[in-house]
Design a protein around this motif. Structure first.
Motif, PDB file in Angstrom:
ATOM      1  N   PRO A 241      -2.946   6.556   5.850  1.00 26.01           N
ATOM      2  CA  PRO A 241      -2.555   5.338   6.166  1.00 26.01           C
ATOM      3  C   PRO A 241      -3.792   4.333   5.410  1.00 26.01           C
ATOM      4  CG  PRO A 241      -4.235   6.408   7.856  1.00 26.01           C
ATOM      5  CD  PRO A 241      -3.740   7.296   6.711  1.00 26.01           C
ATOM      6  N   GLN A 242      -3.342   3.028   5.365  1.00 26.68           N
ATOM      7  CA  GLN A 242      -4.255   2.075   4.764  1.00 26.68           C
ATOM      8  C   GLN A 242      -5.780   2.545   5.004  1.00 26.68           C
ATOM      9  OE1 GLN A 242      -3.256  -2.037   5.183  1.00 26.68           O
ATOM     10  NE2 GLN A 242      -5.426  -2.794   4.984  1.00 26.68           N
ATOM     11  N   ASN A 243      -6.113   2.422   6.451  1.00 26.60           N
ATOM     12  CA  ASN A 243      -7.816   2.656   6.607  1.00 26.60           C
ATOM     13  C   ASN A 243      -7.862   4.117   7.540  1.00 26.60           C
ATOM     14  OD1 ASN A 243     -10.261   2.436   7.395  1.00 26.60           O
ATOM     15  ND2 ASN A 243     -10.034   0.198   7.791  1.00 26.60           N
ATOM     16  N   PRO A 244      -7.926   5.059   6.993  1.00 23.38           N
ATOM     17  CA  PRO A 244      -7.827   6.177   7.884  1.00 23.38           C
ATOM     18  C   PRO A 244      -9.329   6.360   8.667  1.00 23.38           C
ATOM     19  CG  PRO A 244      -8.364   6.979   5.700  1.00 23.38           C
ATOM     20  CD  PRO A 244      -7.990   5.652   5.694  1.00 23.38           C
ATOM     21  N   TRP A 245     -10.457   5.505   8.247  1.00 23.09           N
ATOM     22  CA  TRP A 245     -11.771   5.721   9.058  1.00 23.09           C
ATOM     23  C   TRP A 245     -12.202   4.449   9.629  1.00 23.09           C
ATOM     24  CZ3 TRP A 245     -11.394  10.729   7.690  1.00 23.09           C
ATOM     25  CH2 TRP A 245     -11.176  11.073   6.424  1.00 23.09           C
ATOM     26  N   GLY A 246     -11.500   3.376   9.394  1.00 25.77           N
ATOM     27  CA  GLY A 246     -12.002   2.416  10.438  1.00 25.77           C
ATOM     28  C   GLY A 246     -13.064   1.466   9.518  1.00 25.77           C
ATOM     29  N   GLY A 247     -13.343   1.656   8.378  1.00 29.16           N
ATOM     30  CA  GLY A 247     -14.281   0.968   7.752  1.00 29.16           C
ATOM     31  C   GLY A 247     -13.999  -0.414   7.328  1.00 29.16           C
ATOM     32  N   ASN A 248     -14.694  -1.310   7.160  1.00 27.06           N
ATOM     33  CA  ASN A 248     -14.301  -2.763   7.098  1.00 27.06           C
ATOM     34  C   ASN A 248     -14.777  -3.143   5.752  1.00 27.06           C
ATOM     35  OD1 ASN A 248     -13.294  -5.372   7.860  1.00 27.06           O
ATOM     36  ND2 ASN A 248     -15.413  -5.969   8.258  1.00 27.06           N
ATOM     37  N   THR A 249     -15.305  -2.509   4.662  1.00 20.67           N
ATOM     38  CA  THR A 249     -15.349  -3.198   3.129  1.00 20.67           C
ATOM     39  C   THR A 249     -14.002  -3.266   2.713  1.00 20.67           C
ATOM     40  OG1 THR A 249     -15.935  -0.649   2.607  1.00 20.67           O
ATOM     41  CG2 THR A 249     -17.529  -2.295   2.844  1.00 20.67           C
ATOM     42  N   LEU A 250     -14.018  -4.087   1.685  1.00 20.97           N
ATOM     43  CA  LEU A 250     -12.647  -4.749   1.307  1.00 20.97           C
ATOM     44  C   LEU A 250     -11.683  -3.756   0.837  1.00 20.97           C
ATOM     45  CD1 LEU A 250     -13.681  -7.974  -0.185  1.00 20.97           C
ATOM     46  CD2 LEU A 250     -13.051  -7.588   2.362  1.00 20.97           C
ATOM     47  N   GLU A 251     -11.946  -2.539   0.358  1.00 18.44           N
ATOM     48  CA  GLU A 251     -11.116  -1.513  -0.120  1.00 18.44           C
ATOM     49  C   GLU A 251     -10.188  -1.103   0.929  1.00 18.44           C
ATOM     50  OE1 GLU A 251     -14.182  -0.918   0.464  1.00 18.44           O
ATOM     51  OE2 GLU A 251     -14.624   1.044   0.784  1.00 18.44           O
ATOM     52  N   TRP A 252     -10.427  -1.252   2.184  1.00 21.27           N
ATOM     53  CA  TRP A 252      -9.842  -0.905   3.200  1.00 21.27           C
ATOM     54  C   TRP A 252      -8.529  -1.974   3.796  1.00 21.27           C
ATOM     55  CZ3 TRP A 252     -10.092   4.125   3.014  1.00 21.27           C
ATOM     56  CH2 TRP A 252     -11.090   4.724   2.715  1.00 21.27           C
ATOM     57  N   HIS A 253      -8.875  -3.091   2.898  1.00 20.37           N
ATOM     58  CA  HIS A 253      -8.026  -4.078   3.334  1.00 20.37           C
ATOM     59  C   HIS A 253      -6.743  -4.115   2.422  1.00 20.37           C
ATOM     60  CE1 HIS A 253     -10.490  -6.843   6.204  1.00 20.37           C
ATOM     61  NE2 HIS A 253     -11.373  -5.434   5.759  1.00 20.37           N
ATOM     62  N   THR A 254      -6.612  -3.072   1.575  1.00 21.39           N
ATOM     63  CA  THR A 254      -5.346  -3.045   0.898  1.00 21.39           C
ATOM     64  C   THR A 254      -5.026  -1.668   1.003  1.00 21.39           C
ATOM     65  OG1 THR A 254      -4.448  -3.360  -1.359  1.00 21.39           O
ATOM     66  CG2 THR A 254      -6.428  -2.038  -1.159  1.00 21.39           C
ATOM     67  N   SER A 255      -3.471  -1.680   0.756  1.00 19.62           N
ATOM     68  CA  SER A 255      -2.780  -0.290   0.946  1.00 19.62           C
ATOM     69  C   SER A 255      -3.401   0.813   0.406  1.00 19.62           C
ATOM     70  CB  SER A 255      -1.038  -0.683   0.325  1.00 19.62           C
ATOM     71  OG  SER A 255      -1.204  -1.216  -0.821  1.00 19.62           O
ATOM     72  N   SER A 256      -2.937   2.034   0.730  1.00 18.15           N
ATOM     73  CA  SER A 256      -3.374   3.185   0.101  1.00 18.15           C
ATOM     74  C   SER A 256      -2.023   4.000  -0.643  1.00 18.15           C
ATOM     75  CB  SER A 256      -3.909   4.243   1.094  1.00 18.15           C
ATOM     76  OG  SER A 256      -5.096   3.433   1.708  1.00 18.15           O
ATOM     77  N   PRO A 257      -1.957   3.992  -1.923  1.00 19.12           N
ATOM     78  CA  PRO A 257      -3.174   3.596  -3.006  1.00 19.12           C
ATOM     79  C   PRO A 257      -2.742   2.318  -3.215  1.00 19.12           C
ATOM     80  CG  PRO A 257      -1.376   5.024  -3.920  1.00 19.12           C
ATOM     81  CD  PRO A 257      -1.192   5.249  -2.509  1.00 19.12           C
ATOM     82  N   PRO A 258      -3.600   1.424  -3.738  1.00 20.21           N
ATOM     83  CA  PRO A 258      -3.617  -0.052  -3.742  1.00 20.21           C
ATOM     84  C   PRO A 258      -2.558  -0.180  -4.810  1.00 20.21           C
ATOM     85  CG  PRO A 258      -5.829   0.643  -3.972  1.00 20.21           C
ATOM     86  CD  PRO A 258      -5.208   1.953  -4.270  1.00 20.21           C
ATOM     87  N   PRO A 259      -2.004  -1.690  -4.857  1.00 25.67           N
ATOM     88  CA  PRO A 259      -1.025  -2.269  -5.889  1.00 25.67           C
ATOM     89  C   PRO A 259      -1.683  -2.448  -7.226  1.00 25.67           C
ATOM     90  CG  PRO A 259      -1.496  -3.816  -4.524  1.00 25.67           C
ATOM     91  CD  PRO A 259      -2.206  -2.625  -3.712  1.00 25.67           C
ATOM     92  N   HIS A 260      -1.232  -2.432  -8.235  1.00 22.67           N
ATOM     93  CA  HIS A 260      -1.582  -2.573  -9.593  1.00 22.67           C
ATOM     94  C   HIS A 260      -2.884  -3.668  -9.579  1.00 22.67           C
ATOM     95  CE1 HIS A 260      -1.900  -2.991 -13.858  1.00 22.67           C
ATOM     96  NE2 HIS A 260      -1.277  -4.485 -13.828  1.00 22.67           N
ATOM     97  N   GLU A 261      -2.452  -4.927  -8.846  1.00 22.72           N
ATOM     98  CA  GLU A 261      -3.568  -5.884  -9.064  1.00 22.72           C
ATOM     99  C   GLU A 261      -4.411  -5.731  -7.648  1.00 22.72           C
ATOM    100  OE1 GLU A 261      -2.253  -9.562 -10.450  1.00 22.72           O
ATOM    101  OE2 GLU A 261      -2.313  -8.570 -12.526  1.00 22.72           O
ATOM    102  N   ASN A 262      -4.375  -4.327  -7.146  1.00 22.51           N
ATOM    103  CA  ASN A 262      -5.269  -4.292  -5.922  1.00 22.51           C
ATOM    104  C   ASN A 262      -4.866  -5.068  -4.611  1.00 22.51           C
ATOM    105  OD1 ASN A 262      -6.760  -3.087  -7.762  1.00 22.51           O
ATOM    106  ND2 ASN A 262      -8.617  -4.347  -7.987  1.00 22.51           N
ATOM    107  N   PHE A 263      -4.530  -6.299  -4.419  1.00 27.71           N
ATOM    108  CA  PHE A 263      -4.337  -6.715  -3.023  1.00 27.71           C
ATOM    109  C   PHE A 263      -3.252  -7.412  -3.162  1.00 27.71           C
ATOM    110  CE2 PHE A 263      -8.792  -6.148  -3.472  1.00 27.71           C
ATOM    111  CZ  PHE A 263      -9.153  -5.772  -2.272  1.00 27.71           C
ATOM    112  N   HIS A 264      -2.344  -7.333  -2.075  1.00 24.36           N
ATOM    113  CA  HIS A 264      -1.191  -8.012  -1.990  1.00 24.36           C
ATOM    114  C   HIS A 264      -1.341  -9.452  -1.537  1.00 24.36           C
ATOM    115  CE1 HIS A 264       1.172  -4.432  -2.120  1.00 24.36           C
ATOM    116  NE2 HIS A 264       0.288  -3.857  -1.303  1.00 24.36           N
TER     117      HIS A 264
END
Lengths: 574, 354
Positions: A512-535
């Motif tokens: 899933p996008q966020n398996p652990w529930g962390g809130n740092t910004l890397e969890w705010h994008t899909s897994s794996p992230p798109p080419h430019e990181n954030f939609h």
């Protein structure tokens, strides 16, 4: 505030990207699309392959040399000859040089830092993507030089290249120093890039004290990389000139001063110890927050202690030279400053423990590694304080006590934090989950194997077993055999980790996008992230405010509630 | 550096029009400019640390072996060093002027200034080449190639050593008067004279030897002078104190007699080969090792700077820079100023401190 207001209208952004979307891995195809990529994530992956290969090489050297020491316990099976001694010298040298220059120093910054740092900033890339790629090529060039060393007579100076031996041995010192020199450039470029990125690419709303602690740790690491590595560069250049031209600067036979080499070398290599451990500490801060589901206790203390360790680390190099004929005054001063490094280190440990206190702790694999880190780093750090004490160091200098101490820090702490970080961000990097049971078994093997291998070396060292010896007195046979068996357990554990990762890549369930529930910004994008990181631009709030993430059983992951996040953020400002 | 990252990916993130030179991951040109500048400043910090190691080595060896440095320094040519300092300073001026031209969008002026700066680099390297050539001619290259190189306590090249000693002693005694052109005819003459009669390194701590040396290098000196020199202290292991009156008297006499050489000024102590202790004579080659490492690494940086400036020149000629976009010129300029700055420290440390 205005940033947040702007984003209210767009609603939550979890899970709206269907399957079949492109991500950075399948964004473009072909070997060249990797070799010429400027994408920090792909560069991170290329680093991962290279660095783990180097780790395998250096680790196999370790197994080989431990096996030699085991066999030595039965002299009729393994008689000690000049040949075996030479082989032993080469093995421990390559073990040290490869693992220090090609694994421990680049591992966390170059793999996880590259991968995660821009994501944590909500940025599209690092500040200088081309330099980033150049740094990978520097790494590969340095690795090639080391490969050349392997094939051209090896190296038997120890990873420290101490003069005058290194200027008189016939092994490939010049190639090895040039290799380390080029690897140094790789490290400098990474550090430079991270400093500029953290300064310039933080998103609106993320002040310095809203940065995830991993970024503070990487920032402190980068300062060391940038300020210490050039001194290693000039040292190695002088050593190379010494070896090739005999300019005499480090060669006592030519009027030079070999102790000057030691000063130069440790002026880099002691701070380099903190290049190795600081980013690992940053990972632990992230793991503690996420898996205790708590705001990190003492955020600013942990942040500043990283900087303090980086700065103090520049002032303690002389503690490697207590027996090299320094003045008593210099010894005393270096000893005192060495003790003082314990303060920021302990601040971190206590703050992590306080974070765990009354936290709702989840013992997922990354958290197990974080716990292992606390144990092993405490042992490694405290024995470092022993060694900082002059009277004890004179006795323990160049014994297995020192070997055990720095392996507890460099392997026990750094390696566990690295593997913990890899497990933590694995779903983000590859979009695949791993087998939790196998991962936990591997953790157990590593933790037990590591302690079996190295704890007993404290005892062997305190009994007087010198380091770097191919042979030993019969009374040390038990320690060596015991330690070797432990190293096999450790090695098996590491291979299980490797198997676990490869298995995950092939058979892993979609993450899933966020398996652990962390809130740092890397969890705010899909897994794996798109080419430019954030939609879309992520919502920047307190990094460890996790209450806006709700667990969703159907995806076994967390879903972001944007309205709740905004509400929580506004509350925190009142 | 960053500023060259034009386009990294073809994925349109199609928000409004980015200026062509704005890399995809920056929001604004200012952010990109400041990032590039910060990156260069951090890089310059690494350069300073790198040269810092060499300066540290220099300080330690100069502190421990002052006589060696006072002696070896005689081989360097102040005039060329000073000329090079002027050349580099002038090129820094033209570089700064070029940056200003770029900021104001003065295309022609920018091209001229970049060209002049590049020529400054060429001039510096040519002069450095002339200096290195002089070292080469007198076998003063680093390491085992150095005339002063000792192997197993014996000079490796006794004949070259003779020549080099004569060359440097000659320069240390009268070099200022003759050697301005860098070809040091005085040294040559002295060397030619010295070669046949000399065995100086064999007898090191003999006061008369000092006299001999002086006499020889000053040419037609009356033998009457020589006994007066016998009493001169042959204290060799420490730095020579400012010349004692007795010493001065002798030197005065020598020079009066010789009549050809201008008087070394009273506050300068000329260290000659035989003023060095046996141990220090074996360390003279270290001076050249450090000299070549420092100036060589600096020269390499000048070359890199020249490549950078040439690249800027061609970019500028293609019209890449404007009032709105001049970051590479600015950042390249920073690098060039640092190279200049390092030389500003190298010059007095190696050529002037006496």
């Amino acid at each position: 505030m205005s940033v947040i207001q702007d984003q209210v209208k767009s609603g939550g952004y979890g899970g709206q990207h269907g399957p079949g979307e492109t991500n950075y891995i399948n964004h473009s195809k072909g070997v060249l699309s990797w070799l010429l990529t400027l994408d920090h994530k792909r560069i991170g992956l290329m680093y991962m392959v290279a660095v783990i290969t180097a780790f395998l090489g250096g680790g196999l050297c370790a197994i080989a040399l431990r096996t030699m020491l085991y066999l030595r316990a039965a002299p009729d099976v393994a008689p000690i000859t000049a040949g075996t001694q030479d082989l032993y010298n080469q093995l421990f040298t390559l073990h040290g040089a490869i693992l220090v220059f090609m694994f421990i120093i680049p591992a966390v910054p170059a793999i996880l830092g590259n991968m995660i740092l821009p994501l944590m900033l909500g940025a599209k890339d690092v500040a200088f993507p081309r330099l980033n790629l150049l740094s990978w090529y520097c790494y590969m060039a340095g690795a090639t030089l080391f490969l050349y060393v392997l094939l051209s007579g090896g190296l038997d100076t120890g990873w420290t290249f101490y003069t005058p031996y290194s200027t008189s041995t016939t092994t490939s010192v010049a190639a090895a120093t040039m290799g380390a020199f080029v690897l140094g450039f790789s490290s400098i470029l990474t550090g430079l890039n991270f400093i500029a990125t953290i300064h310039m690419l933080r998103p609106a709303g993320m002040g310095w004290f809203k940065m995830p602690l991993f970024l503070w740790a990487l920032y402190a690491t980068s300062i060391i990389q940038v300020l210490a590595t050039p001194v290693l560069a000039i040292t190695l250049l002088l050593l190379c000139a010494e070896t090739v031209l005999h300019i005499g600067i480090f060669d006592p036979a030519l009027g030079g001063d070999p102790v000057l080499f030691q000063h130069f070398f440790w002026f880099y290599s002691h701070p380099a110890v903190y290049i190795m451990i600081l980013p690992g500490m940053g990972i632990i801060s992230e793991l503690m927050a996420t898996f205790c589901r708590r705001q990190v206790f003492g955020y600013s203390f942990i942040a500043f202690s990283s900087i303090a360790i980086a700065l103090l680390g520049f002032l303690v190099w002389g503690h490697h030279m207590f027996t090299s004929g320094q003045s008593a005054m210099a010894n005393a001063v270096f000893s005192l400053i060495t003790f003082s490094v314990a303060i920021p280190s302990a601040i971190k440990i206590f703050n992590w423990l306080a974070t765990m206190y009354k936290g709702s702790i989840s013992l997922a694999t990354p958290m197990l590694y974080a716990l292992a880190f606390i144990w092993l780093f405490t042992i490694g750090g405290l024995t470092g304080v022993f060694l900082g004490a002059l009277s004890l160091d004179i006795m323990a200098h160049d014994t297995y006590f020192v070997v055990a101490h720095f392996h507890y820090v460099m392997v026990g702490s750094m390696l566990t934090s690295f593997i913990g970080g890899m497990y933590y961000w694995w779903p983000k990097m590859f979009g695949k989950m791993y087998n939790e049971t196998v991962a936990k078994i591997a953790w157990g093997l590593i933790f037990v194997g590591f302690n079996l291998t190295f704890f007993i070396q404290f005892i062997a060292g305190s009994q007087g077993m010198p380091r770097r010896y191919a042979d030993y007195l019969p009374e040390f046979a038990f320690y060596h055999k015991f330690s070797t068996v432990g190293s096999y357990v450790l090695a098996i554990g590491l291979f299980v980790v490797l198997f676990n990762w490869i298995h995950s890549l092939i058979y892993g369930r979609k993450a899933p996008q966020n398996p652990w529930g962390g809130n740092t910004l890397e969890w705010h994008t899909s897994s794996p992230p798109p080419h430019e990181n954030f939609h879309e631009d992520p919502l920047v709030t307190e990094p460890y405010e996790m209450r806006a993430w709700d667990y969703d059983e159907s995806i076994d992951g967390y879903v972001f509630d944007k309205d709740k996040a905004i509400e929580l953020d506004q509350q925190s400002h009142h | 550096m960053s500023s060259e990252n034009e386009h990294t990916g073809d994925t349109g993130h199609g928000d409004n029009h980015h200026p062509a030179h704005l890399a995809h991951h920056f929001e604004t040109p200012e952010q990109q400019f400041e990032s590039g500048k910060l990156g260069m400043w951090v890089f310059l910090a690494t350069e300073i640390l790198m040269f810092g190691g060499l300066f540290c080595a220099y300080a330690i060896y100069r502190g421990n072996h002052q006589d060696v440095f006072l002696y070896g320094y005689g081989a360097l040519d102040k005039m060329w060093g000073a000329t090079n300092t002027v050349v580099l300073l002038a090129s820094s001026l033209t570089m700064a002027w070029g940056v200003r031209a770029a900021q104001k969008g003065q295309q022609k002026l920018l091209l001229t200034m970049l060209l002049l700066t590049f020529m400054g680099g060429v001039g510096f390297m040519c002069i450095k080449g002339v200096e290195y050539k002089a070292k080469w001619d007198h076998h003063l290259f680093p390491g085992t190639m150095n005339a002063f190189y000792y192997e197993g306590g014996q000079p490796k090249y006794p004949e070259k050593l003779e020549h080099a000693i004569a060359y440097i002693d000659g320069r240390n005694l009268g070099g200022e008067a003759h050697g301005g052109g860098g070809h040091a005819p005085a040294g040559h003459e002295a060397g030619d004279e010295a070669a046949p009669q000399e065995d100086s390194h064999a007898v090191e701590h003999d006061g008369s030897q000092v006299g001999d040396e002086d006499a020889r290098h000053l040419g037609s000196v009356s033998p009457v002078i020589i006994p007066a020199v016998f009493g001169a202290p042959a204290d060799v292991s420490t730095i020579k104190p400012p010349a004692s009156p007795a010493d001065m008297g002798v030197n005065d006499a020598v020079i009066d007699q010789a009549g050809a050489v201008s008087m070394p000024s009273a506050q300068h102590t000329q260290v000659l080969w035989n003023d060095l202790s046996g141990a220090e004579q074996k360390k003279v080659h270290l001076f050249f090792g450090i000299y070549f490492m420092m100036t060589g690494l600096h020269g390499l940086h000048v070359l890199i700077g020249m490549v950078l400036i040439a690249w800027l020149f061609f970019k500028a000629r293609a019209g890449a820079f404007s009032k709105d976009y001049f970051a590479p010129v600015d950042i390249g300029g920073l690098y060039w100023h640092l190279v200049d700055l390092i030389w500003i420290f190298l010059f007095p440390l190696l050529y002037l401190i006496h």
